[in-house]
Design a protein around this motif. Structure first.
Motif, PDB file in Angstrom:
ATOM      1  N   VAL A 121       0.860  -1.182   0.000  1.00  0.00           N
ATOM      2  CA  VAL A 121       0.000   0.000   0.000  1.00  0.00           C
ATOM      3  C   VAL A 121       0.900   1.237   0.000  1.00  0.00           C
ATOM      4  O   VAL A 121       2.110   1.146   0.179  1.00  0.00           O
ATOM      5  CB  VAL A 121      -0.979   0.043   1.201  1.00  0.00           C
ATOM      6  N   GLU A 122       0.278   2.358  -0.187  1.00  0.00           N
ATOM      7  CA  GLU A 122       1.011   3.616  -0.234  1.00  0.00           C
ATOM      8  C   GLU A 122       1.499   4.006   1.170  1.00  0.00           C
ATOM      9  O   GLU A 122       0.900   3.639   2.170  1.00  0.00           O
ATOM     10  CB  GLU A 122       0.099   4.724  -0.803  1.00  0.00           C
ATOM     11  N   ARG A 123       2.591   4.774   1.181  1.00  0.00           N
ATOM     12  CA  ARG A 123       3.185   5.187   2.456  1.00  0.00           C
ATOM     13  C   ARG A 123       2.161   5.907   3.329  1.00  0.00           C
ATOM     14  O   ARG A 123       2.149   5.763   4.545  1.00  0.00           O
ATOM     15  CB  ARG A 123       4.397   6.084   2.235  1.00  0.00           C
ATOM     16  N   PHE A 124       1.282   6.690   2.730  1.00  0.00           N
ATOM     17  CA  PHE A 124       0.232   7.392   3.466  1.00  0.00           C
ATOM     18  C   PHE A 124      -0.531   6.409   4.363  1.00  0.00           C
ATOM     19  O   PHE A 124      -0.776   6.683   5.534  1.00  0.00           O
ATOM     20  CB  PHE A 124      -0.716   8.065   2.458  1.00  0.00           C
ATOM     21  N   PHE A 125      -0.887   5.257   3.806  1.00  0.00           N
ATOM     22  CA  PHE A 125      -1.647   4.270   4.573  1.00  0.00           C
ATOM     23  C   PHE A 125      -0.786   3.577   5.625  1.00  0.00           C
ATOM     24  O   PHE A 125      -1.264   3.277   6.711  1.00  0.00           O
ATOM     25  CB  PHE A 125      -2.311   3.254   3.642  1.00  0.00           C
ATOM     26  N   TRP A 126       0.492   3.326   5.309  1.00  0.00           N
ATOM     27  CA  TRP A 126       1.378   2.740   6.316  1.00  0.00           C
ATOM     28  C   TRP A 126       1.485   3.668   7.516  1.00  0.00           C
ATOM     29  O   TRP A 126       1.486   3.213   8.669  1.00  0.00           O
ATOM     30  CB  TRP A 126       2.768   2.446   5.749  1.00  0.00           C
TER      31      TRP A 126
END
Length: 135
Positions: A31-36
């Motif tokens: 997933v995208e870093r935003f979600f991590w």
């Protein structure tokens, strides 16, 4: 308006893959870093690692008979719900407050009531508009 999104740090939408084990099975999630970052915040609130949080979400989803065909989408929606609930005050944004103590049944009941009210309003026909006579 779009500048607000286009001007954001491009690292936020860079996909990252993390490997973990769920019930001894090796898997990876991309997933995208935003979600991590959001998953990290959620996990930290209840003194868990991201891997522990993901494993817990996976098991509880199975227990609830959810179809986990696209688990990464489920994780993205979890992050979106967390932010939405925080923005409305249903979940305190204070990271020191564990999510385990949040009144989940109450929140879900309020969401159902709001959704039902919206559906009822949409199903109710609007009263007819009075016609004006033009001479």
């Amino acid at each position: 308006m779009c500048e607000l999104f286009i001007g954001a740090d491009p690292d936020l939408w860079e996909s990252r893959t993390k490997s973990l084990r769920i019930d001894g099975m090796a898997t990876s999630i991309r997933v995208e870093r935003f979600f991590w970052d959001i998953l990290e915040e959620i996990a930290a609130r209840d003194a868990m690692t991201v891997n522990q949080l993901i494993t817990k979400l996976y098991h509880e989803s199975l227990d609830a008979d959810h179809d986990l065909g696209n688990f990464t989408s489920f994780l993205r929606v979890c992050c979106g719900r967390y932010l939405a609930l925080a923005s409305t005050g249903e979940v305190p944004r204070d990271a020191a407050t564990p999510l385990a103590g949040v009144d989940a049944p109450g929140i879900l009941a309020r969401e159902r009531a709001a959704r039902d009210a919206t559906r009822k309003d949409a199903a109710t026909p609007a009263p007819p508009t009075p016609q004006r006579r033009v001479n």
